[in-house]
Design a protein around this motif. Structure first.
Motif, PDB file in Angstrom:
ATOM      1  N   SER A 106      66.985 -10.016  67.590  1.00 38.08           N
ATOM      2  CA  SER A 106      68.369 -10.160  68.011  1.00 38.08           C
ATOM      3  C   SER A 106      69.165  -8.889  67.751  1.00 38.08           C
ATOM      4  N   GLN A 107      69.981  -8.521  68.724  1.00 42.28           N
ATOM      5  CA  GLN A 107      70.983  -7.499  68.432  1.00 42.28           C
ATOM      6  C   GLN A 107      71.872  -8.088  67.336  1.00 42.28           C
ATOM      7  N   VAL A 108      72.271  -7.247  66.392  1.00 43.79           N
ATOM      8  CA  VAL A 108      73.004  -7.732  65.213  1.00 43.79           C
ATOM      9  C   VAL A 108      74.251  -8.537  65.604  1.00 43.79           C
ATOM     10  N   HIS A 109      74.962  -8.089  66.628  1.00 42.28           N
ATOM     11  CA  HIS A 109      76.183  -8.808  67.018  1.00 42.28           C
ATOM     12  C   HIS A 109      75.891 -10.212  67.545  1.00 42.28           C
ATOM     13  N   GLU A 125      67.468  -4.925  58.949  1.00 40.29           N
ATOM     14  CA  GLU A 125      67.959  -4.347  60.193  1.00 40.29           C
ATOM     15  C   GLU A 125      67.068  -3.189  60.627  1.00 40.29           C
ATOM     16  N   PHE A 126      66.837  -3.086  61.929  1.00 42.15           N
ATOM     17  CA  PHE A 126      66.081  -1.967  62.494  1.00 42.15           C
ATOM     18  C   PHE A 126      66.724  -1.585  63.829  1.00 42.15           C
ATOM     19  N   ILE A 127      66.394  -0.408  64.311  1.00 43.39           N
ATOM     20  CA  ILE A 127      66.960   0.105  65.560  1.00 43.39           C
ATOM     21  C   ILE A 127      65.929  -0.040  66.675  1.00 43.39           C
ATOM     22  N   ASP A 128      66.351  -0.633  67.787  1.00 37.74           N
ATOM     23  CA  ASP A 128      65.528  -0.738  68.987  1.00 37.74           C
ATOM     24  C   ASP A 128      66.399  -0.311  70.163  1.00 37.74           C
ATOM     25  N   PRO A 132      71.169  -1.730  66.774  1.00 43.80           N
ATOM     26  CA  PRO A 132      70.718  -2.440  65.568  1.00 43.80           C
ATOM     27  C   PRO A 132      70.270  -3.868  65.886  1.00 43.80           C
ATOM     28  N   HIS A 133      69.115  -4.256  65.334  1.00 39.54           N
ATOM     29  CA  HIS A 133      68.523  -5.580  65.528  1.00 39.54           C
ATOM     30  C   HIS A 133      68.045  -6.155  64.198  1.00 39.54           C
ATOM     31  N   LYS A 134      67.807  -7.464  64.187  1.00 39.10           N
ATOM     32  CA  LYS A 134      67.075  -8.151  63.115  1.00 39.10           C
ATOM     33  C   LYS A 134      66.167  -9.184  63.779  1.00 39.10           C
TER      34      LYS A 134
END
Length: 140
Positions: A106-109, A125-128, A132-134
């Motif tokens: 999921s995108q963090v938002h 959290e990671f970047i895709d 930012p995603h989780k």
């Protein structure tokens, strides 16, 4: 609103059209990252409202779990239950295939949206694609 499992080229193009608008045009995801090597193996879904595509998503079986990907809704359909309709369609599809665990990045938002549907965060959290995603999971 009607969620359809993509069955023909026109429906696939409708799904890709929504994805291009949301991910490439709005979020500046590079086209080569958005349309990827998994398109042919994935099951695609498209959401129609008044015969126009307004949402999309895809589903893949990965290591015994269902991977939910590319969930998106056009701006004009956001807040109408469109995202929930797509997710319900994917979950119904997974249940019919006997899949009990779903996973998504999921995108963090968007985490509160997925949490409201019963998904739980299971990663840092990671970047895709620069966003930012989780990772989140749900047992169905």
């Amino acid at each position: 609103m009607t969620v359809k499992i993509v069955e023909n080229q026109k429906e696939l193009e409708d799904a890709f059209s929504v994805r291009r608008t949301v991910f490439i045009d709005e979020q500046n995801v590079p086209a080569e990252e958005e349309i990827d090597q998994h398109e042919e193996e994935a099951t695609h879904l498209v959401l129609y409202h008044e015969n126009r595509p307004v949402g999309a998503g895809r589903f893949r079986l990965v290591d015994g779990y269902g991977k939910v990907e590319r969930i998106c809704v056009l701006k004009q359909a956001r807040g109408t239950g469109a995202g929930k309709a797509i997710m319900n369609g994917i979950e119904d599809y997974a249940r019919n295939k006997g899949i009990q665990k779903l996973k998504l990045n999921s995108q963090v938002h968007a985490i509160p949206f997925y949490a409201g549907l019963g998904y739980e965060v299971v990663s840092e959290e990671f970047i895709d694609a620069g966003i930012p995603h989780k990772t989140m999971v749900k047992h169905i």
